[in-house]
Write a protein that holds these residues in place. Structure first.
Motif, PDB file in Angstrom:
ATOM      1  N   VAL A  91      32.262  99.950  -1.840  1.00  0.00           N
ATOM      2  CA  VAL A  91      31.506  99.079  -0.859  1.00  0.00           C
ATOM      3  C   VAL A  91      32.290  98.911   0.535  1.00  0.00           C
ATOM      4  O   VAL A  91      33.238  98.657   0.579  1.00  0.00           O
ATOM      5  CB  VAL A  91      30.989  97.427  -1.210  1.00  0.00           C
ATOM      6  CG1 VAL A  91      30.375  96.781  -0.076  1.00  0.00           C
ATOM      7  CG2 VAL A  91      30.511  97.670  -2.816  1.00  0.00           C
ATOM      8  N   GLN A  92      31.324  99.042   1.636  1.00  0.00           N
ATOM      9  CA  GLN A  92      31.947  99.144   2.850  1.00  0.00           C
ATOM     10  C   GLN A  92      31.309  98.037   3.579  1.00  0.00           C
ATOM     11  O   GLN A  92      30.066  98.206   3.458  1.00  0.00           O
ATOM     12  CB  GLN A  92      32.048 100.508   3.609  1.00  0.00           C
ATOM     13  CG  GLN A  92      32.827 101.560   3.086  1.00  0.00           C
ATOM     14  CD  GLN A  92      32.801 102.965   3.861  1.00  0.00           C
ATOM     15  OE1 GLN A  92      31.879 103.141   4.342  1.00  0.00           O
ATOM     16  NE2 GLN A  92      33.931 103.607   3.728  1.00  0.00           N
ATOM     17  N   SER A 151      27.540  99.002   2.620  1.00  0.00           N
ATOM     18  CA  SER A 151      26.781 100.145   2.264  1.00  0.00           C
ATOM     19  C   SER A 151      26.861 100.187   0.605  1.00  0.00           C
ATOM     20  O   SER A 151      27.265  99.435  -0.034  1.00  0.00           O
ATOM     21  CB  SER A 151      27.947 101.352   2.418  1.00  0.00           C
ATOM     22  OG  SER A 151      29.311 101.076   1.929  1.00  0.00           O
ATOM     23  N   GLY A 152      26.195 101.215   0.279  1.00  0.00           N
ATOM     24  CA  GLY A 152      25.870 101.201  -1.350  1.00  0.00           C
ATOM     25  C   GLY A 152      24.841 100.549  -1.736  1.00  0.00           C
ATOM     26  O   GLY A 152      23.992  99.884  -1.297  1.00  0.00           O
ATOM     27  N   ARG A 153      24.353 101.156  -3.010  1.00  0.00           N
ATOM     28  CA  ARG A 153      23.107 100.739  -3.414  1.00  0.00           C
ATOM     29  C   ARG A 153      23.187  99.535  -4.650  1.00  0.00           C
ATOM     30  O   ARG A 153      22.317  99.178  -5.158  1.00  0.00           O
ATOM     31  CB  ARG A 153      22.549 101.892  -4.602  1.00  0.00           C
ATOM     32  CG  ARG A 153      21.971 103.005  -3.263  1.00  0.00           C
ATOM     33  CD  ARG A 153      21.414 104.201  -4.302  1.00  0.00           C
ATOM     34  NE  ARG A 153      22.509 104.736  -5.171  1.00  0.00           N
ATOM     35  CZ  ARG A 153      22.148 105.771  -5.899  1.00  0.00           C
ATOM     36  NH1 ARG A 153      20.887 106.268  -6.074  1.00  0.00           N
ATOM     37  NH2 ARG A 153      23.097 106.271  -6.818  1.00  0.00           N
ATOM     38  N   ASN A 199      20.677  94.905   2.712  1.00  0.00           N
ATOM     39  CA  ASN A 199      22.123  95.171   2.395  1.00  0.00           C
ATOM     40  C   ASN A 199      23.085  94.443   3.280  1.00  0.00           C
ATOM     41  O   ASN A 199      24.064  94.955   3.715  1.00  0.00           O
ATOM     42  CB  ASN A 199      22.717  96.618   2.248  1.00  0.00           C
ATOM     43  CG  ASN A 199      22.324  97.366   0.911  1.00  0.00           C
ATOM     44  OD1 ASN A 199      21.641  96.759   0.165  1.00  0.00           O
ATOM     45  ND2 ASN A 199      22.876  98.414   0.442  1.00  0.00           N
ATOM     46  N   THR A 200      22.727  93.030   3.797  1.00  0.00           N
ATOM     47  CA  THR A 200      23.161  92.211   4.509  1.00  0.00           C
ATOM     48  C   THR A 200      23.488  90.943   4.115  1.00  0.00           C
ATOM     49  O   THR A 200      22.378  90.143   3.566  1.00  0.00           O
ATOM     50  CB  THR A 200      22.226  92.385   5.929  1.00  0.00           C
ATOM     51  OG1 THR A 200      22.346  93.648   6.367  1.00  0.00           O
ATOM     52  CG2 THR A 200      23.199  91.461   6.870  1.00  0.00           C
TER      53      THR A 200
END
Length: 119
Positions: A2-3, A25-27, A76-77
């Protein structure tokens, strides 16, 4: 992997508000517990707030009643809403993520965003 990228820091007067954002990032973002930490100049990094995957929130005593944490899994936040800011809230704020089980360490960290509160 994860970034994390924080944004929203800046200069604000005491009593004001800021909202920090942390884009991941990432799902698999929704599977992580998320946290915010801060480090003031010359001090150790300290816990500010956490939002578990379950929805449970925790806050440091110093920010209870003033800060809230929330997340938007579709974006994603994770957010940190900071109200009634004080000079002692001045620090670099970091977003972090960890696996959602008891005792798991925060293993993913952002680069930080500076928050400066003028008195």
């Amino acid at each position: 992997q994860v970034q994390l990228v924080e944004s929203g820091g800046g200069l604000v007067q005491a009593g004001g508000s800021l909202r920090l954002s942390c884009a991941a990032s990432g799902r698999t973002f929704s599977t992580y517990d998320m946290g915010w930490f801060r480090q003031a100049l010359g001090k150790e990094r300290e816990f500010v707030a956490a939002l578990e995957r379950s929805g449970i929130t925790r806050f440091a005593d110093s920010v209870k009643g003033r800060f809230t944490i929330s997340r938007d899994n579709a974006k994603n936040t994770v957010y940190l809403q900071m109200n009634f800011l004080k000079a002692e809230d001045t620090a670099v704020y970091y977003c972090a993520a960890k696996d959602a089980y008891l005792g798991a360490p925060y293993i993913y960290w952002g680069q930080g965003t500076q928050v400066t509160v003028s008195s």
